[in-house]
Design an enzyme around this catalytic site. Structure first.
Site, PDB file in Angstrom:
ATOM      1  N   GLY A 203     -10.044  -7.796 -17.395  1.00  0.00           N
ATOM      2  CA  GLY A 203      -8.843  -6.990 -17.555  1.00  0.00           C
ATOM      3  C   GLY A 203      -8.679  -6.540 -18.995  1.00  0.00           C
ATOM      4  O   GLY A 203      -9.373  -7.011 -19.906  1.00  0.00           O
ATOM      5  N   CYS A 204      -7.750  -5.629 -19.204  1.00  0.00           N
ATOM      6  CA  CYS A 204      -7.563  -5.054 -20.540  1.00  0.00           C
ATOM      7  C   CYS A 204      -6.991  -6.086 -21.514  1.00  0.00           C
ATOM      8  O   CYS A 204      -7.569  -6.358 -22.565  1.00  0.00           O
ATOM      9  CB  CYS A 204      -6.684  -3.814 -20.456  1.00  0.00           C
ATOM     10  SG  CYS A 204      -5.156  -4.005 -19.515  1.00  0.00           S
TER      11      CYS A 204
END
Lengths: 345, 345, 345, 345
Positions: free
Chosen positions: A149-150
């Site tokens: 994920g970011c």
């Protein structure tokens, strides 16, 4: 040429894959799926791609078509990759999943945070968490990648050198993170309107965000033991970018040279840039680019270490990292398609 | 490799040249000058270029060093290229001037609008106005290029098909133009502060803007006669982008197929994109990209033609067009270094 | 105290009414309706109103409750006021409709542009177009007000002095208009997301916008004859504000003193501000404020007149003008509740 | 009427004073000084004030003129109030200083952080730190007020309830703060340009910011003992607003009802709003308004307390708080001139 397909191509990570792969010399995008936009040319939705993908149209997902690809990216909401990944792997197609489906190793934890039954627990064992700075060799051999994920990318890259070196108290980690609005996706939500999200800033999900267990899993692995992390995300009025401000308590070596620690840790990494002492990385310095830019501070010489970590949430935080994984999986130069500097100003 | 230098490299067109040339396979940037920043590495000022130009530092301008280059870009305020261009041409160095110094053919008009004596009138005869869609062959043979201004590029590309075909009244042209704030340069002006220019929109220079005579000169040439143009620029709260909304009065052929006219006119142009009927080009569709995207409308079937023309003011409106000229002058593929899609979102 | 209700209070014009009326010394908001949010306190949706309307909750629309009010504002999509206005008028409640339902006097034209049958043609005769600068006396006596649209307000106030004085050619009017995104309402549309609408600018509805017939109707009345108008709206990356750039062709009196014409025309108007010669009004100078700020130019002394007209689309373009109408209808000082200066910066 | 003067009226806190005082029923602004703009009408610089201050012009500072005022606001860089305050106090004029000149009680600390000799140490004893939530009674009697800084206001109001109640470890306080660009003032700095600060986010002054000793002084007083604070400010792409995200470690009472603690602490405060449990205050909810809006969280029931605190840096963080102090000093209702709701959207 590596033939690739993209499942769920209408969102921001989908179009960002198209943008990056348009510059990749050894990839050909042969399929892009969208139930809602089937039949529409991608350039009708994304005019910046006119001249690049003039003959590429969205199609309804078709396992047979996708099974002919060398690799398939999932740029989908969670749950979709669960349903299709197994079939594609059996066809010999490699799967690079940008969603959260294969990021957590603990099925129960996944189900608790995502509120549904895990659709492919049998595949978890072979899924590789696609953070090249941690798992490069495993990625090269993988058939199934869970792209991080970011927030987890920005936070882990900032904390890892300190945790691996045992420099900070693993029981007192704080990650104060700021994201641009593309982090909320391309869905039509009132809260993401320019009229709502511009000229404002707010925290959200202070009670618990789905990226928390993913970050925790990575930090536990780095520390090789339990950790305690407080993670507060904030929505900020910009399109792209994540700025993670990380706080840790030094537990030893008051004279520790943190700058050198970071520089050594990432000396050979093509996409991690440790800035000079005293720097403050700006998110725009990585806009459109796959770099994670870091700076490490000790305010007033205190015991608190502050790491500043910036990425473009759609590139190193999603599609760029996915392409980096693809390059590794297919034995290519890790930087292919990812060489352009950030757009600044 | 083509060895190039950049004079005045600290402004937005300078750093944009660096960004574009970092992706150019046949250009090597060997010198970049700045009196104020001499000695400083370009990456200290532009961290997005870390890893691309780690050994390139600003130097004080030095005609001898620049005279060793194959080509020199001037990314300077007006007047600077006047002073240096002649000397460089004598060294055999080609000059690509992004400033206004050689754009106007009429010395008196230049002096009236720029409020100073023209410093190199003798060079005007050989200077070529670097709008490839008009002067491609002359550009290929040129030693000295006057790169068009940002507004003039967007306005001329929108009006030219209509004027060349004699379709609109040359006495009633209106260009309502909107620019992002980089059009005002990197100078520290109160009016360009985020706190002043954000969440607001205003016209400026309604009494007369320096780009007016440049546009007029180009339209007169296209029409082969006098024209009358009202040009109102507006400052808008975005970083990059120009949107020109052009109004003309049809003077003949009520059944004219304007769409086909535009498509034929630009069929072979690599950097002009005529959109399908009914389209509304967005400036972001060319963010970071060298394309001019056009759409042509006749509201309610009236006699008024409306052309919508968008460019990135720093790319097709400045540095990208400069690179396009360089490619033409050195016999390269016109699109080298300019192939990346726009950054969207 | 004037007891008022608001129908359709969840949109931007609804909350803006609440904001303005919180400062109105003689108005009490007693009801606010919303089918979707019935039961929810307005402060839960709009935390800026905490402390102002702590006991005001949305209710389902109820004609009986609304009929007890002195006045009811409709901040609704078109069609809703058609259905309810007659019943309220019979109760003696005055109706101030911010939607388009009663703006066009020609039923057929309304039906053509809005694509549905007009629901209350019998009320059109008594409906007053609520532009105080044109219809002040009629507004004072009115029971039913059609509050002008945002573009129509900015465009009419800019063109009226010239048309009424017969100074410009009514057959060659151009209105190039720029709006902030609240003009598109609070609906969750992809095109209004910050990630889509920020850092970009585009025209829209170039083929014909619903505000065109409304503007035309007003200009025809001012000119007392047919006019020809080209109207191109643009979406710009800001929350609030409209900038109308108006172009006309002078038809007489080359020595006309346009500045004085404008100043005389609006000398007694509390909400129209004619700026000094050479000015360029900024939209932010009216942010949150009910003023229309104007400047008039003749570029290079040509025959083209350029009027720059700015309003806040949610205030003078909607809710502020509605309150101004309310004040007039109830014999109050026209400026009550509208006295605060714009928020700048 | 209270006659007031403003010294240094061209900056953002100066114009914000004018905006707020335009709505104050018992204040008359009789003088505003600026060396650089002397002779210019304030409306020429701030067109939003046209119609409000049409006869108010900047004058060169004149102690005699200012000494005739009931109160004088200093909206100046540090050092200016040092030079003038004493003289004004002798004239019987009360002084409300928005700069940092009288905020720190320790002269040596002030001199270390501001790099110059303290110009008025003798006045420190009577200077009152103008945070009404802490010093209301002293403010009522004060002749000289040091208006708190923007960050210090947001941070102190968030930490005070916890520190006063002894609920958190004073040795482990973290304040991660985000500001809009008006926090950097109206000076023409490259880093504050829209083209530089928009679409980006960065930390700054991570090594130590001038507001740190001010915050520390207030927290030490609240705790009545030493504290340890890490304070990292960030620049974000918006005009107004501060969001302070505060982290503390609970040291007792695991079942503590933090919500009730905050609600009781601020129950009688007109400008502090404790939101319901689970809330995330947005900076826009206080845009143009004097409220500090707070929410308190315990993520996942851990020992870490997270307080979210938002203010408008120009209102509660500067000019609004200054007016609040004025009201208290002159025995007026504390909320006069500060009653308008925030502008949202």
């Amino acid at each position: 040429m590596i033939k690739v397909g993209i499942v769920g191509g209408t969102g921001y990570t989908g179009v960002e894959l198209l943008r990056l792969l348009a510059q990749h010399p050894e990839v050909s995008v042969e399929a892009i799926t969208s139930r809602s936009e089937a039949g529409k040319n991608v350039t009708a939705m994304y005019p910046n791609l006119r001249g690049y993908y003039d003959r590429l149209a969205f199609t309804a997902p078709d396992a047979k078509q996708l099974g002919d690809m060398d690799a398939v990216f999932f740029a989908t909401p969670h749950g979709v990759a669960h349903a299709l990944a197994g079939e594609l792997l059996e066809c010999g197609t490699r799967v690079i999943d940008l969603s959260a489906d294969f990021r957590l190793r603990d099925v129960a934890e996944w189900e608790a945070w995502y509120g549904q039954t895990h659709g492919a627990p049998a595949l978890l064992e072979e899924a590789v968490y696609g953070l090249p700075e941690v798992n490069r060799e495993a990625i090269k051999r993988a058939r199934l990648i869970a792209v991080p994920g970011c927030y987890p990318t920005a936070v882990q890259l900032g904390f890892l050198p300190l945790l691996k070196a045992g420099m900070i108290d693993p029981g007192q980690l704080i990650a104060d993170c700021k994201t641009g609005v593309t982090g909320a996706g391309r869905g039509a939500k009132v809260g993401s309107l320019l009229a709502e999200a511009s000229e404002s800033l707010k925290a959200y999900a202070a009670g618990g965000h789905r990226h928390l267990p993913e970050i925790r899993q990575g930090l536990v692995a780095a520390h090789n033991g339990e950790i305690n992390l407080t993670f507060i995300p904030h929505l900020t009025p910009m399109i792209r970018g994540i700025h993670a401000t990380l706080y840790g308590q030094l537990i030893a070596e008051p004279e520790a040279d943190l700058q050198t620690l970071f520089e050594h840790c990432y000396a050979d990494e093509p996409f991690v840039d440790v800035m000079p002492p005293g720097s403050h990385p700006e998110t725009r310095s990585v806009k459109g680019n796959n770099t994670c830019r870091l700076a490490v501070h000790r305010p007033e010489g205190s015991n608190t270490v502050v790491v500043l970590s910036v990425i473009d949430n759609l590139v190193k935080g999603a599609s760029g990292q996915a392409v980096q994984n693809l390059n590794l999986m297919f034995g290519r130069d890790e930087t292919l398609g990812l060489a352009a500097p950030a757009l600044m100003p």
